[in-house]
Motif scaffolding. Structure first.
Motif, mmCIF file in Angstrom:
data_model
loop_
_atom_site.group_PDB
_atom_site.id
_atom_site.type_symbol
_atom_site.label_atom_id
_atom_site.label_comp_id
_atom_site.label_asym_id
_atom_site.label_seq_id
_atom_site.Cartn_x
_atom_site.Cartn_y
_atom_site.Cartn_z
ATOM 1 N N ARG A 148 -44.711 -40.470 -3.290
ATOM 2 C CA ARG A 148 -43.773 -40.007 -4.311
ATOM 3 C C ARG A 148 -43.176 -38.689 -3.852
ATOM 4 O O ARG A 148 -43.854 -37.868 -3.230
ATOM 5 N N LEU A 149 -41.915 -38.474 -4.157
ATOM 6 C CA LEU A 149 -41.264 -37.236 -3.742
ATOM 7 C C LEU A 149 -41.950 -36.023 -4.354
ATOM 8 O O LEU A 149 -42.050 -34.972 -3.719
ATOM 9 N N TYR A 150 -42.441 -36.152 -5.570
ATOM 10 C CA TYR A 150 -43.167 -35.061 -6.213
ATOM 11 C C TYR A 150 -44.393 -34.682 -5.376
ATOM 12 O O TYR A 150 -44.684 -33.504 -5.169
ATOM 13 N N ASP A 151 -45.128 -35.693 -4.882
ATOM 14 C CA ASP A 151 -46.306 -35.430 -4.061
ATOM 15 C C ASP A 151 -45.926 -34.831 -2.718
ATOM 16 O O ASP A 151 -46.626 -33.953 -2.194
ATOM 17 N N ALA A 152 -44.826 -35.293 -2.149
ATOM 18 C CA ALA A 152 -44.361 -34.734 -0.883
ATOM 19 C C ALA A 152 -43.978 -33.263 -1.062
ATOM 20 O O ALA A 152 -44.257 -32.426 -0.201
ATOM 21 N N ARG A 153 -43.382 -32.937 -2.181
ATOM 22 C CA ARG A 153 -43.014 -31.550 -2.480
ATOM 23 C C ARG A 153 -44.275 -30.682 -2.567
ATOM 24 O O ARG A 153 -44.341 -29.600 -1.988
ATOM 25 N N ALA A 154 -45.297 -31.171 -3.271
ATOM 26 C CA ALA A 154 -46.547 -30.427 -3.393
ATOM 27 C C ALA A 154 -47.205 -30.264 -2.024
ATOM 28 O O ALA A 154 -47.714 -29.185 -1.696
ATOM 29 N N SER A 155 -47.176 -31.308 -1.202
ATOM 30 C CA SER A 155 -47.763 -31.227 0.134
ATOM 31 C C SER A 155 -47.048 -30.192 0.982
ATOM 32 O O SER A 155 -47.682 -29.420 1.711
ATOM 33 N N CYS A 156 -45.736 -30.165 0.901
ATOM 34 C CA CYS A 156 -44.948 -29.194 1.658
ATOM 35 C C CYS A 156 -45.292 -27.770 1.236
ATOM 36 O O CYS A 156 -45.553 -26.903 2.075
ATOM 37 N N THR A 211 -48.000 -26.712 -0.303
ATOM 38 C CA THR A 211 -49.381 -26.421 0.057
ATOM 39 C C THR A 211 -49.489 -26.083 1.532
ATOM 40 O O THR A 211 -50.155 -25.117 1.917
ATOM 41 N N TYR A 212 -48.813 -26.857 2.365
ATOM 42 C CA TYR A 212 -48.819 -26.597 3.805
ATOM 43 C C TYR A 212 -48.288 -25.196 4.096
ATOM 44 O O TYR A 212 -48.885 -24.428 4.860
ATOM 45 N N LEU A 213 -47.164 -24.860 3.488
ATOM 46 C CA LEU A 213 -46.577 -23.533 3.718
ATOM 47 C C LEU A 213 -47.519 -22.429 3.243
ATOM 48 O O LEU A 213 -47.708 -21.415 3.938
ATOM 49 N N ALA A 214 -48.140 -22.613 2.074
ATOM 50 C CA ALA A 214 -49.071 -21.608 1.540
ATOM 51 C C ALA A 214 -50.268 -21.436 2.464
ATOM 52 O O ALA A 214 -50.693 -20.311 2.744
ATOM 53 N N ASN A 215 -50.814 -22.554 2.964
ATOM 54 C CA ASN A 215 -51.980 -22.493 3.846
ATOM 55 C C ASN A 215 -51.660 -21.903 5.206
ATOM 56 O O ASN A 215 -52.575 -21.555 5.953
ATOM 57 N N HIS A 216 -50.392 -21.796 5.520
ATOM 58 C CA HIS A 216 -49.983 -21.219 6.800
ATOM 59 C C HIS A 216 -49.340 -19.846 6.624
ATOM 60 O O HIS A 216 -48.559 -19.408 7.462
ATOM 61 N N GLY A 217 -49.665 -19.201 5.505
ATOM 62 C CA GLY A 217 -49.323 -17.794 5.354
ATOM 63 C C GLY A 217 -47.984 -17.446 4.742
ATOM 64 O O GLY A 217 -47.610 -16.274 4.716
ATOM 65 N N VAL A 218 -47.227 -18.416 4.261
ATOM 66 C CA VAL A 218 -45.948 -18.100 3.633
ATOM 67 C C VAL A 218 -46.232 -17.394 2.300
ATOM 68 O O VAL A 218 -47.003 -17.904 1.489
ATOM 69 N N PRO A 219 -45.658 -16.225 2.086
ATOM 70 C CA PRO A 219 -45.922 -15.478 0.845
ATOM 71 C C PRO A 219 -45.507 -16.246 -0.407
ATOM 72 O O PRO A 219 -44.554 -17.030 -0.398
ATOM 73 N N ARG A 262 -49.635 -22.926 -9.687
ATOM 74 C CA ARG A 262 -50.420 -23.761 -10.612
ATOM 75 C C ARG A 262 -50.175 -25.252 -10.403
ATOM 76 O O ARG A 262 -51.099 -26.057 -10.427
ATOM 77 N N TRP A 263 -48.928 -25.632 -10.224
ATOM 78 C CA TRP A 263 -48.586 -27.054 -10.216
ATOM 79 C C TRP A 263 -48.363 -27.659 -8.840
ATOM 80 O O TRP A 263 -48.421 -28.882 -8.696
ATOM 81 N N TYR A 264 -48.093 -26.853 -7.842
ATOM 82 C CA TYR A 264 -47.711 -27.424 -6.552
ATOM 83 C C TYR A 264 -48.642 -27.098 -5.395
ATOM 84 O O TYR A 264 -48.778 -27.892 -4.481
ATOM 85 N N VAL A 265 -49.243 -25.930 -5.389
ATOM 86 C CA VAL A 265 -50.090 -25.552 -4.262
ATOM 87 C C VAL A 265 -51.519 -25.982 -4.565
ATOM 88 O O VAL A 265 -52.146 -25.483 -5.489
ATOM 89 N N LYS A 266 -51.996 -26.944 -3.799
ATOM 90 C CA LYS A 266 -53.327 -27.513 -3.991
ATOM 91 C C LYS A 266 -54.238 -27.070 -2.848
ATOM 92 O O LYS A 266 -53.786 -26.926 -1.722
#
Length: 105
Positions: free
Chosen positions: A30-38, A40-48, A66-70
Motif C-alpha cells: 500500500r502506498l501508505y505503508d511505502a510512505r511510512a517505510s520511506c 522510517t528509513y530516513l529517520a533511522n539514517h539520521g535525517v532530522p 507518531r504515525w509514520y516513523v516505526k
C-alpha cells in the motif's frame, strides 16, 4: 498528472504505482505503508525530524513521528537481548532496579 495535465486522484495514483511495482518485480505494498517505510528509513539514517515532517507535508513533527516513523527490527534488538538475558537468568541485577524486595540482588 494525466495526459491533459490534471492531477491524479487516489485510485489513479494507486493503479500507476502498482503497475510500476509489477513491472519492477516488486511486491505490491500500500502506498501508505511505502510512505511510512520511506520516512522510517530516513529517520533511522539520521535525517532530522523537522526535515522528515517537511518531506511528509506535516506542520507538526509529532504527527510524523507518531504515525509514520516505526522502530526498525535492529532498533528493537537491544531490548530483545535484554529480555532474553532476563528470561535465561543471566541478566545482571542492578540495585537501582530493585524495588520492594521483589528482585533478589
Amino acid at each position: 498528472m494525466d495526459a491533459r495535465g490534471r492531477a491524479l486522484n487516489g485510485r489513479q495514483l494507486r493503479e500507476r504505482a502498482y503497475k510500476v511495482m509489477d513491472r519492477s518485480g516488486l511486491r505490491r505494498v500500500r502506498l501508505y505503508d511505502a510512505r511510512a517505510s520511506c520516512l522510517t528509513y530516513l529517520a533511522n539514517h539520521g535525517v532530522p525530524d523537522h526535515f522528515l515532517a517537511r518531506w511528509a507535508g506535516h506542520a507538526d513533527v509529532r504527527t510524523t513521528k507518531r504515525w509514520y516513523v516505526k522502530p526498525d527490527v535492529e532498533d528493537l534488538r537491544p531490548a530483545a537481548e535484554t529480555w532474553g538475558g532476563l528470561a535465561s537468568g543471566s541478566a545482571p541485577v542492578h540495585e537501582e532496579n530493585v524495588r520492594c524486595g521483589s528482585v533478589n540482588g
